[in-house]
Every structure is written in structure tokens, then in C-alpha cells.
Scaffold this motif. Structure first.
Motif, PDB file in Angstrom:
ATOM      1  N   GLY A 400       0.814  -1.212   0.000  1.00 38.04           N
ATOM      2  CA  GLY A 400       0.000   0.000   0.000  1.00 38.04           C
ATOM      3  C   GLY A 400       0.842   1.255   0.000  1.00 38.04           C
ATOM      4  O   GLY A 400       0.404   2.309  -0.481  1.00 38.04           O
ATOM      5  N   ALA A 401       2.062   1.149   0.500  1.00 39.11           N
ATOM      6  CA  ALA A 401       2.960   2.305   0.528  1.00 39.11           C
ATOM      7  C   ALA A 401       3.279   2.815  -0.864  1.00 39.11           C
ATOM      8  O   ALA A 401       3.554   4.005  -1.060  1.00 39.11           O
ATOM      9  N   MET A 402       3.227   1.905  -1.861  1.00 37.36           N
ATOM     10  CA  MET A 402       3.509   2.330  -3.232  1.00 37.36           C
ATOM     11  C   MET A 402       2.439   3.285  -3.731  1.00 37.36           C
ATOM     12  O   MET A 402       2.728   4.259  -4.435  1.00 37.36           O
ATOM     13  N   ALA A 403       1.186   3.019  -3.367  1.00 40.35           N
ATOM     14  CA  ALA A 403       0.098   3.909  -3.756  1.00 40.35           C
ATOM     15  C   ALA A 403       0.229   5.258  -3.072  1.00 40.35           C
ATOM     16  O   ALA A 403      -0.055   6.311  -3.665  1.00 40.35           O
ATOM     17  N   ILE A 404       0.680   5.260  -1.836  1.00 37.01           N
ATOM     18  CA  ILE A 404       0.882   6.519  -1.112  1.00 37.01           C
ATOM     19  C   ILE A 404       2.008   7.326  -1.757  1.00 37.01           C
ATOM     20  O   ILE A 404       1.936   8.548  -1.890  1.00 37.01           O
ATOM     21  N   CYS A 405       3.031   6.622  -2.191  1.00 36.41           N
ATOM     22  CA  CYS A 405       4.210   7.282  -2.757  1.00 36.41           C
ATOM     23  C   CYS A 405       3.967   7.817  -4.167  1.00 36.41           C
ATOM     24  O   CYS A 405       4.284   8.970  -4.464  1.00 36.41           O
ATOM     25  N   LEU A 406       3.404   6.989  -5.054  1.00 39.43           N
ATOM     26  CA  LEU A 406       3.296   7.348  -6.467  1.00 39.43           C
ATOM     27  C   LEU A 406       1.857   7.526  -6.952  1.00 39.43           C
ATOM     28  O   LEU A 406       1.638   7.858  -8.119  1.00 39.43           O
ATOM     29  N   GLY A 407       0.874   7.295  -6.080  1.00 37.21           N
ATOM     30  CA  GLY A 407      -0.509   7.534  -6.465  1.00 37.21           C
ATOM     31  C   GLY A 407      -1.076   6.454  -7.362  1.00 37.21           C
ATOM     32  O   GLY A 407      -0.599   5.313  -7.380  1.00 37.21           O
ATOM     33  N   THR A 408      -2.077   6.824  -8.163  1.00 37.15           N
ATOM     34  CA  THR A 408      -2.849   5.843  -8.918  1.00 37.15           C
ATOM     35  C   THR A 408      -2.516   5.802 -10.409  1.00 37.15           C
ATOM     36  O   THR A 408      -3.173   5.087 -11.162  1.00 37.15           O
ATOM     37  N   GLU A 409      -1.513   6.556 -10.840  1.00 26.48           N
ATOM     38  CA  GLU A 409      -1.185   6.604 -12.270  1.00 26.48           C
ATOM     39  C   GLU A 409       0.215   6.098 -12.590  1.00 26.48           C
ATOM     40  O   GLU A 409       0.569   5.956 -13.755  1.00 26.48           O
ATOM     41  N   ILE A 410       1.034   5.833 -11.575  1.00 26.48           N
ATOM     42  CA  ILE A 410       2.431   5.452 -11.802  1.00 26.48           C
ATOM     43  C   ILE A 410       2.757   4.227 -10.960  1.00 26.48           C
ATOM     44  O   ILE A 410       2.499   4.206  -9.745  1.00 26.48           O
TER      45      ILE A 410
END
Length: 521
Positions: A400-410
């Protein structure tokens, strides 16, 4: 170990349908209940999409519509950029943008998503479609735009009491102001776009399938039915007990509590005389409860999506086979199971031995994805015999940390190879699906060292750089000569508000495979 093999010459008798309580039986053909209309058309049933550039001073002479409509369109030239205008009487839709954006596949993907709403609006009334993209100098943007347009126009009714067949229009023309496309190239572009769209729809339907429908046995049944449809495609698979006997203790530690166990599925496509080996490994947790490290009620609702990686690599290799790409060798390994809770479930604090012999202390049973991927990566590294001319890309909704870091497009990219990075960045540019390289800091390896085992499956202290330490954990199971990349797709896999699968990654992996193999398609 892997005694169950299937190829095109093998009869399939156990490809059972996907059964649903109170819902009609759904088989693999219904998962793609789509027809591309091939009937004759007339102007009254045609829809047109125009993507126009403000910078083109000669645009008035290149728009492929009649003069009366052209004048109507040109009146909007100074309006807000990227707005979509419509002349509903003529089923004509257009967007003004700048030259740089037209040449950006990411922008074309976004416009395809916006235009798809208008295609859905007219549904079966549209028999043909005309597309004009201003200023492009190659045919590739048309393939990107069309494949995404078809996919975004699809609405699944698989689990409705009344199921509806989806009909897409036949493309009658696509053109550009600076490009002449031959009839042969037009047919090739359209066929590729169709097949990649169908792959995206296949992936979407697999990911959105409820966990009582798409468990590991049914996923395998689906694959067994699909593989014999294509040339040069072969299937090998094993269950969780065979995996345990082979030494895959990490995978087994997750699958042991699942009602349906686990399945390692290995699909191979090999044609001609390939010079490289390309591997795709996908995480396939068909439902993730978190195990004894139980998820919250809110977060558990979307955890049927935790098999997105497996659906992606499977759909990609089936698309490659359908396109009959020459001189290429691609392997897709999907690791399917559910992370469930019962008396057999693995306890936090347990120690297991992975396929490569390393021991793992399981500090958190909700960090299960890296455990199944670990044995999958070792398995494919062994298949490739740790060859330096081999590439492995694993994809997973991992942190989930990846979504926090780069959001929903990357999506986050972690890799041991600058060479593979360059190929993936080119594929990202060509596909419009964005990635960003994240660091793999060697010093952080100490965070996944266990005091009583070789490794721990989560960082042993905070702050823990959780996405990076997860990638560092995976790297422990890859052959040291192999070019490896990990794509964390946790943020890009679905539209959160709609809980709708985006089928992100089909175009990226397709383009990456072409780049890595040196194949021109």
C-alpha cells in the motif's frame, strides 16, 4: 515434480465452467462475450473521434469531415484545451490539445478513456468508427488509442441477472494529417488493437471475479481451456503439495490454509529462434484476508484484486500467442492461492524454508505476496539456468505504501539492471502506462535480516521503507546473473471509487516483450 503438462495436442476434458450460485454457468468464452461488428455500414451509423492540435495552422484543410461540420469544429479552436466537444446530431466528437500531448501516449490513453463514454452512449447503434489523430508521424499511437478505446468501452454484466453481449464497431477509417497508412498496415494495426483490447478485457474479468468464483482451481481450469487455442503455447502446473515436495516452503506456508490449496501455473510461448528468455511472474492471491495478521473490514473488501499480477501475466502471454509473434520465448508464471484463516494457517513467528534454501521468519502473515513470489522467482531463475541473457519481470499488488508514494497513475519499478530499466522506460513511453524507478539501497538489506532465520518477511524496525524492503526481499530469490525487475502495481490496478479493474500493464508488458526480444510488430 511437474508431471501435469498440457499442449495443443492434448485433449482437454476437465476444463470445468465457472459455477456461480443462482447465476448461469459462465465459461471462458463468455468471459470474452464480445463481437467486433463486420457488417456493412452507412453514414447514419458512424461515429467519429478527432484529436486536433492547436499548433497545426493547416488543420482546416486536413480535418477529414465535410465543410459545414469543419467550420463548426474550428469555432471551438480557442476553447479550453483537452475539452471534448460534441455535435450529437452527427455523432461527432473532438478534443483540442497541443502537439506535445498528441505525441504523448499517456495523453492518448486518457483521451481514449474520455471518448469511450461516448461510444458507450450509442452502444449498438454504432456500426462503424472513424478516428483522426492530428500530427502523429507513426502508426503506433493508433494501436495504443484504439486498444484502450475498445477496452474502456467494455462494461461487464457477467454477474447480472440479465447479461448483455457487447458489440464493438468495425473501424472503417483512421488517419492523420502527416501520415499515410496503407491498407495492409491498417489491418495489422486494427487486429493488434483488437487482440490487446481482448487481453485487457480478459484481465479485467479475471480480476473482478468474486473470490467464490475465481479461486486457484477455477483459474487453472480457465487457463487449461485457453492454452490449446494457440500455437507454440504450452502449460505446466502443480498443486501446493507438489510444490511442498519440491521444497517451495514459502509458497506452501500461504496456501496451506486455503480450501482449494494453491497452484503454480507455468505457461510458455516459444516460436522460431529466440535469442533471449523473458519471464513474467505474477502474484495471484485470489482473496487476501491477511491471515492471522487480519485486515480491517474496510481494506478486506478490495482484496479479491490481490491476484491482479497473475491475471496480468497470464493475459499478456495469451495475447502474445494470439498475435503469433515470431522468434520469441516468453514464460509466464502465476502463483495462485488464497490467504485464508483456519487451524492450518501459518502463525506469525513461524519459520519456513524457501525453494532456494533460505529460511524466512514470517513476522506478518499479511506480507504473503512476497512469500509466494519468492518461490516463483527461484523457480523461473532455475528454468533460465541463471543465464545472463535472461530477463524476469515480476508484477504484484504488493505494498500500500507504493500507492501513497506514487498515487494511482504510476507504478513503482525496482530493478538490478540499468539495461532492463531502459527497455521498460521505452515500453512505458510507447504504451502510455507510467512507471518510475525507485531505489534499492543496499544498506536497507539489514532491515530484512532475522535474528533467528536468514530473512524476515517484513522490516524488523521502523521507519521501514516498506516498498523498498519488499523489493529487496524479492531480490534474494533471483539468480544473480539475471536481469530482474519488480513492478509494484498496488496503486495503479483499479479505480478506487468504482472498485473497477483498470487492466493496467497489458500494453506495457506487451511492448516490453517486443523491446527485449528485438521484435518489430
Amino acid at each position: 515434480m511437474f508431471s501435469k503438462k498440457l499442449d495443443k495436442s492434448t485433449a482437454v476434458t476437465d476444463g470445468t465452467a465457472w459455477e456461480l450460485t443462482r447465476i448461469p454457468v459462465i465459461d471462458s468464452d463468455q468471459l470474452l462475450s464480445i463481437k467486433f461488428n463486420s457488417s456493412k455500414t452507412d453514414d447514419s451509423s458512424c461515429i467519429a473521434f478527432l484529436i486536433l492540435s492547436h499548433e497545426n495552422e493547416l488543420i482546416d484543410s486536413s480535418i477529414p469531415i465535410c465543410e459545414s461540420l469543419k467550420e463548426y469544429v474550428l469555432k471551438t479552436k480557442n476553447e479550453k484545451k483537452d475539452s471534448i466537444f460534441e455535435c450529437d446530431l452527427h455523432k461527432l466528437y473532438w478534443a483540442w490539445t497541443d502537439e506535445k500531448s498528441i505525441c504523448d501516449n499517456n495523453n492518448l490513453m486518457e483521451l481514449a478513456y474520455k471518448f469511450s463514454a461516448y461510444l458507450r452512449k450509442h452502444e449498438a447503434k454504432v456500426e462503424s468508427l472513424s478516428v483522426f489523430i492530428d500530427l502523429v508521424t507513426s502508426s503506433a499511437p493508433f494501436m495504443t488509442f484504439l486498444s484502450r478505446l475498445f477496452f474502456e468501452s467494455y462494461i461487464s454484466t457477467l454477474y447480472k441477472s440479465e447479461q448483455k453481449e457487447v458489440n464493438f464497431p468495425k473501424i472503417i477509417s483512421f488517419s492523420a494529417s502527416r501520415l499515410t497508412i496503407s491498407e495492409k498496415d491498417s489491418i495489422e494495426i486494427l487486429e493488434t488493437a483488437k487482440k490487446l483490447a481482448l487481453a485487457s478485457i480478459r484481465m479485467k474479468n479475471l480480476v473482478e471475479a468474486p473470490p467464490n468464483v475465481c479461486h486457484c482451481e477455477k483459474f487453472l481450469d480457465y487457463v487449461k481451456k485457453e492454452v490449446p487455442k494457440y500455437k507454440n503455447l504450452y502449460l505446466t502446473y502443480c498443486d501446493e503439495n507438489q510444490c511442498l515436495d519440491a521444497g517451495m516452503g514459502a509458497f506452501y506456508s500461504v496456501s496451506r490454509a486455503s480450501e482449494h490449496g494453491g497452484r503454480l501455473i507455468h505457461i510458455t510461448y516459444k516460436s522460431g529462434n529466440p535469442t533471449t528468455k523473458i519471464g513474467l511472474v505474477g502474484k495471484g492471491i485470489t482473496m487476501d484476508t491477511g491471515g492471522y495478521s487480519l485486515k480491517s473490514c474496510e481494506s478486506i473488501m478490495t482484496m479479491k484484486y490481490d491476484m491482479t499480477g497473475a491475471a496480468l501475466v497470464t493475459s499478456t502471454i495469451l495475447a502474445i500467442a494470439s498475435l503469433e509473434i515470431k522468434d520469441i520465448e516468453v514464460h509466464a508464471v502465476a502463483l495462485l492461492t488464497a490467504n485464508a484463516i483456519n487451524e492450518k494457517a501459518t502463525f506469525p513467528g513461524s519459520i519456513v524454508k524457501a525453494y532456494n534454501g533460505k529460511t524466512i521468519e514470517i513476522l506478518n502473515t499479511d506480507a504473503e505476496g512476497r512469500l509466494v513470489l519468492a518461490d516463483g522467482l527461484t523457480y523461473l531463475s532455475n528454468v533460465f539456468e541463471n543465464s545472463p541473457n535472461s530477463y524476469i519481470i515480476d508484477v504484484a499488488t504488493l505494498t500500500g505504501a507504493m500507492a501513497i508514494c506514487l498515487g494511482t497513475e504510476i507504478a513503482g519499478l525496482f530493478t538490478n539492471s540499468d539495461k532492463l530499466t531502459s527497455f521498460l522506460y521505452q515500453a512505458s513511453k510507447d504504451s502510455g502506462e507510467n512507471i518510475f524507478r525507485m531505489p534499492l539501497h543496499e544498506k536497507y538489506k539489514s532491515l530484512i535480516k532475522s535474528k533467528i532465520a536468514d530473512l524476515s518477511n517484513i522490516a524488523n524496525s521502523k521507519p521501514n521503507a516498506s516498498s523498498m524492503t519488499a523489493a529487496l526481499f524479492l531480490q534474494e530469490f533471483v539468480g544473480d546473473k539475471i536481469h530482474w525487475a519488480h513492478l509494484d502495481i498496488a496503486g495503479v490496478s483499479w479505480r478506487g471509487s468504482k472498485a473497477e479493474a483498470k487492466a493496467w500493464g497489458i500494453l506495457l508488458l506487451y511492448k516490453a516483450v517486443l523491446e527485449l526480444s528485438g521484435t518489430k510488430q
